[in-house]
Design an enzyme around this catalytic site. Structure first.
Site, PDB file in Angstrom:
ATOM      1  N   GLU A 317       0.844  -1.209   0.000  1.00 23.38           N
ATOM      2  CA  GLU A 317       0.000   0.000   0.000  1.00 23.38           C
ATOM      3  C   GLU A 317       0.878   1.258   0.000  1.00 23.38           C
ATOM      4  O   GLU A 317       0.490   2.292  -0.527  1.00 23.38           O
ATOM      5  CB  GLU A 317      -0.948  -0.008   1.208  1.00 23.38           C
ATOM      6  CG  GLU A 317      -2.158   0.897   1.022  1.00 23.38           C
ATOM      7  CD  GLU A 317      -3.262   0.655   2.034  1.00 23.38           C
ATOM      8  OE1 GLU A 317      -4.313   0.132   1.662  1.00 23.38           O
ATOM      9  OE2 GLU A 317      -3.075   0.984   3.218  1.00 23.38           O
ATOM     10  N   HIS A 346       7.662 -27.278   1.729  1.00 20.80           N
ATOM     11  CA  HIS A 346       6.845 -28.396   1.229  1.00 20.80           C
ATOM     12  C   HIS A 346       5.668 -27.882   0.406  1.00 20.80           C
ATOM     13  O   HIS A 346       4.707 -28.607   0.184  1.00 20.80           O
ATOM     14  CB  HIS A 346       6.369 -29.237   2.417  1.00 20.80           C
ATOM     15  CG  HIS A 346       7.528 -29.701   3.239  1.00 20.80           C
ATOM     16  ND1 HIS A 346       8.240 -30.845   2.948  1.00 20.80           N
ATOM     17  CD2 HIS A 346       8.158 -29.133   4.295  1.00 20.80           C
ATOM     18  CE1 HIS A 346       9.243 -30.970   3.806  1.00 20.80           C
ATOM     19  NE2 HIS A 346       9.207 -29.948   4.625  1.00 20.80           N
ATOM     20  N   LYS A 450     -13.505   1.187  -3.938  1.00 20.26           N
ATOM     21  CA  LYS A 450     -14.602   1.537  -3.016  1.00 20.26           C
ATOM     22  C   LYS A 450     -15.732   2.215  -3.792  1.00 20.26           C
ATOM     23  O   LYS A 450     -16.899   1.924  -3.573  1.00 20.26           O
ATOM     24  CB  LYS A 450     -14.090   2.503  -1.937  1.00 20.26           C
ATOM     25  CG  LYS A 450     -13.184   1.859  -0.918  1.00 20.26           C
ATOM     26  CD  LYS A 450     -12.840   2.846   0.165  1.00 20.26           C
ATOM     27  CE  LYS A 450     -11.779   2.323   1.089  1.00 20.26           C
ATOM     28  NZ  LYS A 450     -11.236   3.324   1.987  1.00 20.26           N
TER      29      LYS A 450
END
Ligand SMILES: O=P(O)(O)OC[C@H]1O[C@H](O)[C@H](O)[C@@H](O)[C@@H]1O
Length: 516
Positions: A317, A346, A450
């Protein structure tokens, strides 16, 4: 790999137990010299920032998170008081909750803590809890999304009887973030359904005067703690945002702040002794100053598993920006991901070793294996030996196939060391932003999503009123509401999935019809 190269590349702060090894980044001394003017600019920039410059020009704000752990640095007495007074108040509040002086209306004491927040208003408390919250005085839960099933799961974990002993912390700097508002509304509904007074269980941490602040006053919240506008969400873990939950958990917040302050102090030093600047230069060298390589964060300690997630917000950000400080399009950023070692060995380390060479690794070594006695898992070896072996082995195997890495070492995961690690990365982000000439302290891109979400909700509400018993296609409804046909299709599909409308499948989505 050689000890002399390691020694020459190491920056260590023995009094803090910390070291940074960049020997496997192959940083050339002459390359570092060539960066001198950019480095000088970065020092000048952070000095101005620490002196209270308006470093977030979009919002006309100072950027003061470095003051939070050393209030004396804050440029005015008012700013100093805005740090020390809430700090005092939150400690007092936590002590009263612990002693039972502040208690729920229908039980003798609070036992659970429900934190409602998102992004910077959740990741810090989540990291702190996971890393150093193991002896928590309150059992902590989080709502960090508007996923109803997630909310139900968390509320079910607390349970109806647990709710009566739950203290709710609603954290939102802006006080208007929809996910947090929804989490709070859903929580209040659960309290109402249980016949409990939501306000008498709840505390707000928010910007003074925000919608949440007003709601808190209206609902008679237990108390409110201010979040100052000069603290950004992603650097708020040492403000009231991180400290209120931490203090309630019984975490040594003074040690947490002291660790950060100590790292701040060390990283005001010249480059040769400055771990944050060395880290920023390593990022620059790895990705050519353009973020060409991703940062894979591999802490070899389970309690640091959330650190990579925390860094994801802090780094991405802050550094993920379209424009540089002169308005040129640069599309900067560094992608961050990771989980923990040796577990990831793994999972995806196969690709790191043999696949696309588009990353550099950041190993975090925690020297102490465990507190107390240990057993041998085979003659002569402990689990800790294995963990160390896997760290050293993976690091070498990556280097042998041309993949670079940084290794940070701390003695153990405790409040002081966690504070120190967070500060290190905060300062590296400040430096790197200067090196690549961008602003780390605004987030213009977040708004686009938004706004689009708000538009979608408007369409959804328009669509809701349009359906009848007569089946209609998405295109027909879109024509009626003057909306985008694909958006309308997704609205209708959402309503169908949640039982509000009927869907009859056609050969393709274009032929699907919807009715009441
Ligand atoms: O604390 P709030 O105002 O609710 O904000 C929560 C988060 O949402 C925003 O979209 C920002 O991008 C984040 O930096 C912030 O931490």
């Amino acid at each position: 790999m050689s000890l002399s190269n390691y020694s020459a590349s190491l920056i260590r702060y023995p009094q803090l137990g910390f070291s940074l090894d960049t020997s496997l980044m192959d940083l050339d001394a002459s390359w570092i010299e060539g960066m001198e003017s950019k480095v000088a600019q970065a020092y000048a920039d952070i000095a101005k920032l620490e002196a209270g410059e308006i470093a977030n020009p979009d919002e006309g704000r100072m950027v003061g998170h470095y003051w939070l752990r050393n209030a004396a640095l804050a440029p005015t007495p008012e700013l100093r008081a805005a740090i020390t007074e809430p700090l005092h108040a939150l400690k007092e509040f936590a002590a009263k909750v612990h002693s039972g002086e502040i208690s729920p209306p229908t039980a003798d004491s609070f036992k659970n803590l429900l934190v409602v927040g998102i992004g910077g208003s959740a990741l810090g408390p989540q990291l702190v809890n996971d890393a150093i919250g193991h002896d928590s005085k309150l059992a902590i839960h989080f709502l960090d999304n508007t996923d109803p099933a997630g909310i139900d799961r968390t509320l079910a974990e607390i349970g109806q009887t647990g709710l009566a002993r739950t203290l709710v912390l609603v954290i939102s700097k802006s006080g208007g973030t929809p996910e947090t508002r929804n989490g709070m509304v859903e929580t209040k509904a659960a309290f109402d359904a249980a016949g409990l007074h939501f306000g008498q269980h709840t505390v707000a941490i928010t910007g003074p005067g925000s919608k949440l602040d007003q709601f808190a006053e209206q609902e008679g919240f237990i108390t409110r703690f201010p979040m100052e506008d000069w603290v950004g969400g992603r650097t708020s873990v040492m403000s009231t945002v991180g400290l209120v939950p931490a203090a309630l958990q019984g975490i040594d917040i003074d040690a947490f702040l002291a660790g950060a302050a100590a790292m701040d102090e060390e990283t005001r030093k010249p480059e040769a002794a400055n771990a944050a600047m060395r880290l920023a230069l390593s990022w620059y060298a790895a990705g050519n100053g353009k973020g060409e390589k991703d940062m894979v964060v591999l802490p070899y300690k389970d309690s640091l598993v959330l650190f990579s997630k925390y860094l994801q917000q802090l780094v991405m950000e802050s550094l993920g920006k379209e424009l540089d400080l002169d308005g040129n399009t640069v599309n900067q950023g560094i992608a961050v991901y990771g989980n923990k070692g040796s577990t990831d060995q793994h999972a995806y380390v196969q690709q790191l070793r043999d696949g696309v060479p588009n990353f550099f690794a950041t190993f975090i070594e925690v020297r102490k294996g465990r507190d107390g006695d240990t057993i041998e898992v085979e003659p002569g070896n402990t689990s800790a030996d294995y963990l160390q072996g896997f760290l050293r082995g993976t690091r070498k195997a990556l280097y042998d196939s041309g993949r670079k890495s940084i290794t940070l070492s701390i003695p153990e995961v405790n409040p002081f060391q966690l504070g120190l690690l967070i500060a290190l990365f905060e300062r590296a982000v400040s430096f790197y932003a200067s090196l690549v000439h961008i602003n780390a302290y605004h987030q213009p891109g977040v708004e686009a999503g938004k706004k689009a979400a708000a538009t979608f909700l408007d369409t959804l509400n328009a669509v809701r009123g349009r359906l009848t018993a007569d089946p209609k296609t998405a295109s027909e409804v879109a024509y009626e509401v003057d909306g985008d046909a694909e958006d309308v299709y997704h609205c209708l599909n959402h309503l169908a999935a949640n039982g509000e409308v009927q869907i009859a499948l056609g050969a393709t989505p274009e032929g699907d019809t919807f009715s009441l």
